[in-house]
Scaffold this motif. Structure first.
Motif, PDB file in Angstrom:
ATOM      1  N   LEU A 117       7.008 -42.516 -64.859  1.00 46.90           N
ATOM      2  CA  LEU A 117       6.106 -42.875 -63.766  1.00 46.90           C
ATOM      3  C   LEU A 117       6.851 -43.699 -62.730  1.00 46.90           C
ATOM      4  CD1 LEU A 117       4.195 -42.464 -66.380  1.00 46.90           C
ATOM      5  CD2 LEU A 117       2.484 -43.576 -64.956  1.00 46.90           C
ATOM      6  N   GLY A 118       6.878 -43.193 -61.521  1.00 40.89           N
ATOM      7  CA  GLY A 118       7.556 -43.876 -60.431  1.00 40.89           C
ATOM      8  C   GLY A 118       6.577 -44.540 -59.479  1.00 40.89           C
ATOM      9  N   SER A 119       6.843 -44.389 -58.188  1.00 40.02           N
ATOM     10  CA  SER A 119       6.015 -45.033 -57.172  1.00 40.02           C
ATOM     11  C   SER A 119       6.234 -44.319 -55.841  1.00 40.02           C
ATOM     12  CB  SER A 119       6.396 -46.506 -57.026  1.00 40.02           C
ATOM     13  OG  SER A 119       5.843 -47.060 -55.852  1.00 40.02           O
ATOM     14  N   SER A 120       5.205 -44.310 -55.013  1.00 42.96           N
ATOM     15  CA  SER A 120       5.334 -43.654 -53.706  1.00 42.96           C
ATOM     16  C   SER A 120       6.282 -44.390 -52.773  1.00 42.96           C
ATOM     17  CB  SER A 120       3.962 -43.529 -53.041  1.00 42.96           C
ATOM     18  OG  SER A 120       3.382 -44.807 -52.842  1.00 42.96           O
ATOM     19  N   CYS A 121       6.710 -45.606 -53.140  1.00 42.88           N
ATOM     20  CA  CYS A 121       7.650 -46.339 -52.288  1.00 42.88           C
ATOM     21  C   CYS A 121       9.057 -45.736 -52.338  1.00 42.88           C
ATOM     22  CB  CYS A 121       7.697 -47.812 -52.671  1.00 42.88           C
ATOM     23  SG  CYS A 121       8.524 -48.141 -54.240  1.00 42.88           S
ATOM     24  N   ILE A 122       9.259 -44.690 -53.145  1.00 44.91           N
ATOM     25  CA  ILE A 122      10.552 -44.014 -53.177  1.00 44.91           C
ATOM     26  C   ILE A 122      10.844 -43.282 -51.873  1.00 44.91           C
ATOM     27  CG2 ILE A 122      10.484 -43.705 -55.675  1.00 44.91           C
ATOM     28  CD1 ILE A 122       9.771 -40.707 -55.068  1.00 44.91           C
ATOM     29  N   VAL A 150      14.781 -48.144 -55.231  1.00 40.82           N
ATOM     30  CA  VAL A 150      16.058 -47.606 -55.713  1.00 40.82           C
ATOM     31  C   VAL A 150      16.018 -47.414 -57.225  1.00 40.82           C
ATOM     32  CG1 VAL A 150      18.501 -48.166 -56.045  1.00 40.82           C
ATOM     33  CG2 VAL A 150      17.456 -48.431 -53.783  1.00 40.82           C
ATOM     34  N   ALA A 151      15.445 -48.389 -57.945  1.00 44.52           N
ATOM     35  CA  ALA A 151      15.334 -48.259 -59.398  1.00 44.52           C
ATOM     36  C   ALA A 151      14.467 -47.059 -59.775  1.00 44.52           C
ATOM     37  CB  ALA A 151      14.756 -49.541 -59.997  1.00 44.52           C
ATOM     38  N   LYS A 152      13.380 -46.856 -59.063  1.00 46.53           N
ATOM     39  CA  LYS A 152      12.497 -45.732 -59.374  1.00 46.53           C
ATOM     40  C   LYS A 152      13.155 -44.389 -59.036  1.00 46.53           C
ATOM     41  CE  LYS A 152       9.043 -47.772 -61.260  1.00 46.53           C
ATOM     42  NZ  LYS A 152       8.691 -47.466 -62.664  1.00 46.53           N
ATOM     43  N   ILE A 153      13.927 -44.348 -57.949  1.00 49.50           N
ATOM     44  CA  ILE A 153      14.678 -43.132 -57.631  1.00 49.50           C
ATOM     45  C   ILE A 153      15.686 -42.844 -58.736  1.00 49.50           C
ATOM     46  CG2 ILE A 153      16.331 -42.100 -56.024  1.00 49.50           C
ATOM     47  CD1 ILE A 153      14.880 -43.695 -53.784  1.00 49.50           C
ATOM     48  N   ALA A 154      16.332 -43.896 -59.240  1.00 52.61           N
ATOM     49  CA  ALA A 154      17.278 -43.722 -60.346  1.00 52.61           C
ATOM     50  C   ALA A 154      16.586 -43.137 -61.575  1.00 52.61           C
ATOM     51  CB  ALA A 154      17.933 -45.054 -60.688  1.00 52.61           C
ATOM     52  N   GLY A 155      15.341 -43.546 -61.827  1.00 50.71           N
ATOM     53  CA  GLY A 155      14.598 -42.997 -62.956  1.00 50.71           C
ATOM     54  C   GLY A 155      14.361 -41.501 -62.811  1.00 50.71           C
ATOM     55  N   ILE A 156      14.013 -41.076 -61.603  1.00 49.34           N
ATOM     56  CA  ILE A 156      13.844 -39.639 -61.339  1.00 49.34           C
ATOM     57  C   ILE A 156      15.145 -38.906 -61.617  1.00 49.34           C
ATOM     58  CG2 ILE A 156      13.375 -37.902 -59.567  1.00 49.34           C
ATOM     59  CD1 ILE A 156      11.711 -40.004 -58.103  1.00 49.34           C
ATOM     60  N   LYS A 157      16.243 -39.479 -61.130  1.00 49.12           N
ATOM     61  CA  LYS A 157      17.542 -38.821 -61.280  1.00 49.12           C
ATOM     62  C   LYS A 157      18.024 -38.838 -62.731  1.00 49.12           C
ATOM     63  CE  LYS A 157      17.834 -37.510 -57.105  1.00 49.12           C
ATOM     64  NZ  LYS A 157      17.741 -36.046 -56.832  1.00 49.12           N
ATOM     65  N   LEU A 158      17.657 -39.870 -63.487  1.00 49.80           N
ATOM     66  CA  LEU A 158      17.961 -39.870 -64.912  1.00 49.80           C
ATOM     67  C   LEU A 158      17.290 -38.680 -65.600  1.00 49.80           C
ATOM     68  CD1 LEU A 158      17.682 -43.627 -65.959  1.00 49.80           C
ATOM     69  CD2 LEU A 158      19.615 -42.137 -66.469  1.00 49.80           C
ATOM     70  N   VAL A 173       6.344 -38.318 -62.273  1.00 50.27           N
ATOM     71  CA  VAL A 173       5.207 -38.319 -61.347  1.00 50.27           C
ATOM     72  C   VAL A 173       5.290 -39.571 -60.477  1.00 50.27           C
ATOM     73  CG1 VAL A 173       3.645 -36.918 -62.739  1.00 50.27           C
ATOM     74  CG2 VAL A 173       3.740 -39.378 -63.114  1.00 50.27           C
ATOM     75  N   MET A 174       4.903 -39.414 -59.214  1.00 53.35           N
ATOM     76  CA  MET A 174       4.957 -40.513 -58.254  1.00 53.35           C
ATOM     77  C   MET A 174       3.551 -40.829 -57.767  1.00 53.35           C
ATOM     78  SD  MET A 174       8.119 -41.248 -58.195  1.00 53.35           S
ATOM     79  CE  MET A 174       8.502 -40.521 -59.797  1.00 53.35           C
ATOM     80  N   PRO A 175       2.946 -41.882 -58.318  1.00 54.28           N
ATOM     81  CA  PRO A 175       1.574 -42.216 -57.917  1.00 54.28           C
ATOM     82  C   PRO A 175       1.514 -42.943 -56.591  1.00 54.28           C
ATOM     83  CG  PRO A 175       2.363 -43.772 -59.553  1.00 54.28           C
ATOM     84  CD  PRO A 175       3.439 -42.729 -59.403  1.00 54.28           C
ATOM     85  N   THR A 176       0.391 -42.789 -55.930  1.00 53.52           N
ATOM     86  CA  THR A 176       0.092 -43.582 -54.747  1.00 53.52           C
ATOM     87  C   THR A 176      -0.351 -44.978 -55.186  1.00 53.52           C
ATOM     88  OG1 THR A 176      -1.143 -43.554 -52.662  1.00 53.52           O
ATOM     89  CG2 THR A 176      -2.338 -42.854 -54.654  1.00 53.52           C
TER      90      THR A 176
END
Length: 334
Positions: A117-122, A150-158, A173-176
């Motif tokens: 789970l990421g964030s829309s701030c990516i 940046v940390a959340k983008i790294a999670g997607i890329k992981l 998934v990137m929630p609002t």
């Protein structure tokens, strides 16, 4: 027998063992509620006192001790603009470590399916609205929460990298903007809905004539109830591999989760005033910053995958306010 062991049900060949990381947070607890409502009983959870997700060795030991089939990675260091702006080192370090430890340990122990789970701030600060998945890495980020993003983008890329190199099925998934039961109502470190709800409630209790709100009230934001978010997460995880990736890969490797509608901050504040029963004035301080004029996710990919939000904003605010009233003594101490 410790609490962690007690939470594990006897496995059967038909029911997967599901680890929800961050089950005490707003999102993680909602995912657990959703899974249980759907009849899942083989759910593994571990609080911070039982498992430190910043400790790679402890995380590996946890996965060694439990035959986990699926992971919902909802654990994260989160906060509002003030917290992100004043604690950037904590936000980037802790989020990088949590996701790296859990994703790598899941891979090492043969977990085939994971949801990050990421964030829309990516998305870039000036991304076209509504923001599509393929806007990722298309421009500069919002400076105030760049370390977290940046940390959340790294999670997607992981997840993307373990899928590509090892054939895993790790989804993102990137929630609002989320809100609902279990939210953080801290007076400085909370997001906009709990912050406004607490201030407007306390103004009502004090019979104050007005509440002052930062900015002009004109920026538009999208809000999703956390129970809708949990339903979307479980839906995305339940999709067959071929169905999911045939839709997702052309767009990127993650899915936006939102309701597809936004409102002004003024309209939000007015709705919270109605829900709380506050009859004073709402005064907008235009000397304070507004932030981005609009942040709305394009959720057409999620809809193609068969899911759409169902909880209306005002209904969700009433539900959240009822939870706040029940727990206000605890959240006041935060």
């Amino acid at each position: 027998m410790n609490a962690l062991t007690q939470s594990i049900q006897v496995q059967t060949s038909t029911e997967p063992c599901i680890f929800v990381a961050g089950h005490r947070g707003m999102v993680g607890s909602a995912i657990v509620r959703r899974l249980r409502a759907l009849g899942h009983r083989n759910i593994v959870t571990a609080g911070r006192d039982e498992l430190d997700l910043l400790d790679a060795a402890a995380v590996r030991e946890f996965f060694s001790a439990h035959k986990v089939d699926q992971v919902y990675l909802a654990a994260a260091r989160v906060g509002g603009i003030h917290a992100n702006d004043t604690l950037p080192a904590e936000f980037i370090y802790q989020n990088l470590m949590i996701e790296a430890n859990v994703i790598h340990a899941a891979h090492e122990h043969g977990v085939e399916r994971l949801l990050f789970l990421g964030s829309s701030c990516i998305y870039p600060k000036l991304a076209p609205q509504p923001m599509r998945e393929d806007a990722l890495l298309g421009g500069a980020l919002e400076p105030t929460n760049e370390p977290y993003a940046v940390a959340k983008i790294a999670g997607i890329k992981l997840c993307e990298s373990y899928n590509r190199q090892y054939g895993r099925d790790y989804r993102s998934v990137m929630p609002t903007n989320l809100y609902g039961p279990g939210d953080n109502f801290h007076p400085q470190n909370s997001h906009v809905i709990p912050a406004l709800m607490r201030r407007i409630h306390e103004a009502k209790q004090a019979d104050a004539p007005e509440v002052v709100i930062w900015g002009s009230g004109t920026p538009r934001r999208e809000f999703l109830h956390v129970d809708d978010m949990a339903a979307a997460c479980v839906h995305v995880m339940s999709l067959e591999r071929e169905t999911y990736w045939s839709q997702v890969l052309p767009m990127r490797s993650h899915v936006n989760v939102g309701c597809g509608e936004d409102c002004t901050i003024r309209a939000l504040a007015e709705a919270i005033a109605r829900v709380t029963g506050f009859r004073g004035a709402l005064r907008f301080d235009t000397s304070k910053p507004d932030g981005a004029p609009r942040k709305l996710l394009d959720v057409s990919l999620l809809e193609r995958l068969g899911w759409k939000a169902s909880i209306d904003l005002e209904e969700g605010l009433r539900h959240t306010y009822a939870w706040y009233l029940e727990h206000r003594e605890t959240v006041r101490a935060q």
